[in-house]
Design an enzyme around this catalytic site. Structure first.
Site, short mmCIF file in Angstrom:
data_model
loop_
_atom_site.label_atom_id
_atom_site.label_comp_id
_atom_site.label_asym_id
_atom_site.label_seq_id
_atom_site.Cartn_x
_atom_site.Cartn_y
_atom_site.Cartn_z
N LYS A 1 39.36 31.21 91.67
CA LYS A 1 40.17 32.11 92.49
C LYS A 1 39.33 33.28 93.01
CE LYS A 1 44.53 31.02 90.15
NZ LYS A 1 45.59 31.52 89.26
N ALA B 1 42.47 36.49 87.85
CA ALA B 1 42.82 36.15 86.47
C ALA B 1 43.70 34.92 86.45
CB ALA B 1 43.54 37.32 85.80
N ASP B 2 43.63 34.20 85.34
CA ASP B 2 44.54 33.08 85.15
C ASP B 2 44.92 33.00 83.67
OD1 ASP B 2 45.61 30.57 86.74
OD2 ASP B 2 45.15 29.92 84.70
N THR B 3 46.21 32.83 83.43
CA THR B 3 46.71 32.81 82.06
C THR B 3 47.21 31.42 81.69
OG1 THR B 3 47.36 35.15 82.20
CG2 THR B 3 48.41 33.83 80.48
N GLY C 1 41.68 34.16 81.50
CA GLY C 1 40.35 34.30 82.05
C GLY C 1 40.37 35.39 83.10
#
Length: 206
Positions: free
Chosen positions: A56, A78-80, A115
């Protein structure tokens, strides 16, 4: 210094935006990246969070790098990912997905991985993976039915939003709370300050 304080958030998440505003950081632009978030075969939840946040950030960087207006921008993505063991739970879009996730999480512990990827104006890439262990109480049928009816599960990793009603499901949380919301603030600000972004510039009274 003003130019060095441009921050682009490569996300459309209201929760990530609110968390940044909470610490006085106002992104100059939101750039949600529409990427395929399907896990690869046998991909570990931690690896998925790292890969998606990096993809991203790089997609946003590629989009703005030829525009001089954004040359001095920092990009944060960010990625959860929510997982029980190695089983990755989807971002619930359908009632059945949320119901299945809540039944799985009931009375047991799970992990939340986020992340965070930062790309600086010079193109330097910095990453951090943050993990939090969360234990839910045993959910009754009424708990699950009522939570599904409230609609706060929509689009949420694991089918719940800890900052809402589901906060009362949490029996124990070990690690970063803001990580579970969607953006670990301590680690994100560490990344930014380590690359010359003055995170305190928005700490004005009132």
């Amino acid at each position: 210094m003003e130019l060095r304080q441009k921050l682009i958030l490569a996300s459309g998440s209201p929760r990530r935006l609110d968390l940044l505003k909470q610490v006085g950081i106002e992104p100059v632009r939101l750039m949600p990246m529409d990427l395929d978030e399907t896990p690869k075969k046998s991909e570990h939840p931690r690896s998925l969070a790292r890969r998606l946040s990096t993809d991203k950030a790089r997609a946003a960087y590629d989009e703005i790098r030829r525009d001089p207006a954004w040359n001095d921008s920092y990009i944060v993505a960010a990625d959860t990912v929510v997982a029980v063991g190695r089983r990755i739970l989807p971002k619930a879009e359908y009632l059945e997905e949320a119901s299945s996730a809540l039944h799985l999480l009931s009375g047991r512990s799970h992990w939340v991985f986020t992340g965070v990827c930062l790309i600086t104006p010079s193109g330097t890439v910095r990453q951090k993976i943050v993990e939090t262990k969360v234990r839910f109480k045993r959910l009754s049928g009424l708990d699950i039915e009522s939570y599904l009816a409230c609609g706060q599960w929509r689009g949420k990793a694991g089918g719940y939003a800890v900052q809402g009603i589901a906060g009362c499901f949490v029996q124990k949380l070990v690690g970063s709370y803001t990580n579970v919301v969607g953006l670990p603030l301590f680690e994100t600000l560490q990344l930014l300050s380590g690359e010359g972004f003055t995170v305190q510039s928005g700490w004005t009274e009132g």
